[in-house]
Enzyme design. Structure first.
Site, short mmCIF file in Angstrom:
data_model
loop_
_atom_site.label_atom_id
_atom_site.label_comp_id
_atom_site.label_asym_id
_atom_site.label_seq_id
_atom_site.Cartn_x
_atom_site.Cartn_y
_atom_site.Cartn_z
CD GLU A 1 -3.09 5.79 6.39
OE1 GLU A 1 -3.00 5.76 5.15
OE2 GLU A 1 -2.20 5.33 7.14
CG ASN B 1 -1.75 1.22 1.36
OD1 ASN B 1 -1.88 1.99 0.42
ND2 ASN B 1 -2.36 1.41 2.54
CD1 TRP B 2 3.97 1.16 -2.60
CD2 TRP B 2 3.93 2.14 -4.62
NE1 TRP B 2 4.86 0.49 -3.41
CE2 TRP B 2 4.85 1.07 -4.66
CE3 TRP B 2 3.75 2.90 -5.77
CZ2 TRP B 2 5.58 0.76 -5.81
CZ3 TRP B 2 4.46 2.58 -6.92
CH2 TRP B 2 5.37 1.52 -6.94
CE LYS B 3 -0.27 3.42 4.56
NZ LYS B 3 -0.27 3.57 6.00
N GLY C 1 2.04 2.65 10.68
CA GLY C 1 3.02 3.71 10.51
C GLY C 1 3.69 4.15 11.80
N GLY D 1 2.67 -1.00 4.35
CA GLY D 1 2.74 0.41 3.96
C GLY D 1 4.19 0.84 3.82
N GLY D 2 4.73 1.43 4.88
CA GLY D 2 6.08 2.01 4.85
C GLY D 2 7.15 1.12 4.23
CD GLU E 1 -3.77 -2.11 7.32
OE1 GLU E 1 -2.64 -2.35 6.90
OE2 GLU E 1 -4.39 -1.09 7.01
CG HIS F 1 -6.05 2.20 4.85
ND1 HIS F 1 -5.65 3.19 5.73
CD2 HIS F 1 -5.03 1.31 4.78
CE1 HIS F 1 -4.43 2.89 6.17
NE2 HIS F 1 -4.04 1.77 5.61
CB SER G 1 4.63 -1.35 12.18
OG SER G 1 4.20 0.00 12.34
P1 PGA Z 1 2.48 0.53 7.69
O1 PGA Z 1 1.07 0.75 6.95
O2 PGA Z 1 3.06 -0.75 7.18
O3 PGA Z 1 3.30 1.75 7.26
O4 PGA Z 1 2.22 0.52 9.14
C1 PGA Z 1 0.18 -0.32 6.78
C2 PGA Z 1 -1.08 0.16 6.12
O5 PGA Z 1 -1.56 1.24 6.48
O6 PGA Z 1 -1.66 -0.52 5.25
#
Ligand code: PGA
Length: 246
Positions: free
Chosen positions: A92, A6-8, A166, A223-224, A160, A90, A202
């Protein structure tokens, strides 16, 4: 095992090209990879991933099929750009855009009718976990966000915990095991027992093996760490090691 990136709202386009080329250059037996890039990158990513076996998805879509919705993207547009799925709900989006379970379910129904499959995210906040409500919150999100008519092959779930996204904080393996078991039991009750349930929050190369060894964890939403080719590849390799032991 399924590993999704997930590159956001990252990275710059020039870096995206290099990153995706690195993704495409490797493969891991028994590991399905999915990339959720920013929507404007989809066409270019589709061309670069052609023949790699890596699936492509949108990070969100609108609940309507078309119309006067400035700034929004229709599921059919994602499909036309090379996506075969879409990430929905998600945290976010739930938090920053006020998306409710009902809206997520509406978006999912539109995506399905547009020929996409969906990955629906659920997860509790730290406050909800500390109050002992984590499981009931997640089950309520599932009840509200997953359309009744969905078929198993159209769905993946990602658990999640919001406080782990993050932040570098990862849920303990016991907490992950308990939540994934609860989600599996919910799925079984809906006749969807085989739906993959990914963990997200994470996930990094140094914790991936431990997370993947947990029962009912079928992969990760990353994500990250997905923005670093080496880290993403190391997480995929950990998934491959787990597959090899089964
Ligand atoms: P993260 O993000 O790996 O940076 O914690 C995961 C996500 O939001 O899908």
């Amino acid at each position: 095992m399924i590993i999704a990136a997930n590159w956001k709202m990252n990275p710059p386009l020039a870096e995206a090209g290099t990153l995706v080329a690195a993704y495409a250059a490797s493969s891991h037996d028994g590991v399905t990879r999915i990339l959720f890039p920013p929507a404007p990158y989809l066409v270019q990513m589709a061309m670069r991933l052609d023949g790699s076996g890596i699936h492509l998805g949108g990070q969100d879509c609108h609940q309507a099929t078309a119309g006067a919705h400035t700034g929004d993207v229709a599921a059919s547009m994602l499909a036309a750009c090379g996506a075969d799925r879409v990430l929905l709900g998600h945290s976010e989006r739930r938090q920053a855009h006020g998306e409710s379970d009902a809206l997520v379910a509406e978006k999912a129904a539109t995506a399905l009718s547009g020929g996409l499959s969906v990955m629906i995210c659920v997860g509790e906040t730290l406050e909800q976990r500390e109050a002992g409500d984590a499981e009931s919150v997640v089950i309520a999100q599932l009840d509200g966000s997953v359309p009744d008519s969905i078929r198993g092959e159209q769905l993946m779930l990602a658990y999640e915990p919001v406080w782990a996204i993050g932040t570098g904080k990862v849920a303990g393996v016991e907490d992950i095991a308990a939540m994934h078991a609860a989600i599996r039991s919910w799925l079984s009750g809906r006749g969807l027992a085989d739906v993959p349930v990914l963990y997200g929050g994470s996930v990094k190369p140094d914790n991936a093996d431990a997370i993947f060894a947990v029962e009912n964890v079928d992969g990760a939403l990353v994500g990250g760490a997905s923005l670093k080719a080496e880290d993403f590849d190391a997480i995929c390799a950990a998934a491959g090691r787990l597959v090899a032991t089964r």
